[in-house]
Design a protein around this motif. Structure first.
Motif, short mmCIF file in Angstrom:
data_model
loop_
_atom_site.label_atom_id
_atom_site.label_comp_id
_atom_site.label_asym_id
_atom_site.label_seq_id
_atom_site.Cartn_x
_atom_site.Cartn_y
_atom_site.Cartn_z
N CYS A 103 0.84 -1.19 0.00
CA CYS A 103 0.00 0.00 0.00
C CYS A 103 0.88 1.25 0.00
N CYS A 127 0.08 3.10 3.77
CA CYS A 127 0.50 2.53 5.06
C CYS A 127 1.66 1.55 4.90
N CYS A 169 -4.31 -0.37 0.05
CA CYS A 169 -5.11 -1.44 0.64
C CYS A 169 -6.54 -0.90 0.77
N CYS A 206 -7.05 2.07 3.18
CA CYS A 206 -6.52 3.36 2.73
C CYS A 206 -7.29 3.87 1.51
ZN LIG Z 1 -2.95 1.01 3.38
#
Ligand SMILES: [Zn+2]
Length: 115
Positions: A79, A82, A100, A103
């Motif tokens: 991601c 993150c 992801c 997010c």
């Molecule tokens: Zn993420």
């Protein structure tokens, strides 16, 4: 574990299809006939529509290029926000996914800035 080679192939195929679509977009307007205002409006409308479609496709193309780049760098599937691995199921559906699920939701809500 997601098969990166398989994903890479899919991305390259997808890129090829997108490039073909984008280069097939003919935005030129045929001015050889006497312009009829109604006809002209219709043409402008479809031209704008084509432009909007191209914009989406150009963006997707960019994501695909990025995904291919990340495969080369061994960072595919992480991601962008993150840094955690993106769910393999999500990558199966959208191989060029950049975030992801969690997010992605934040991006859509405008809570994090899209990179
Ligand atoms: Zn993420």
């Amino acid at each position: 574990m997601t098969n990166t080679e398989e994903i890479k192939k899919r991305l390259i195929e997808e890129r090829k299809a997108l490039l073909a679509k984008l280069s097939g977009n003919d935005l030129s307007i045929d001015n050889s006939e006497t312009p009829d205002p109604v006809d002209l409006a219709a043409r402008n409308y479809s031209k704008n529509l084509t432009l909007a479609v191209s914009e989406n496709e150009s963006r997707q193309l960019k994501y695909i290029e990025e995904a291919l780049q990340r495969i080369e760098e061994g960072e595919y599937g992480l991601c962008l926000n993150c840094g955690k691995p993106i769910q393999p199921k999500r990558l199966e559906v959208i191989p060029w996914a950049r975030y992801c699920l969690k997010c992605q939701e934040l991006v859509e809500q405008g809570l994090i800035e899209e990179q």
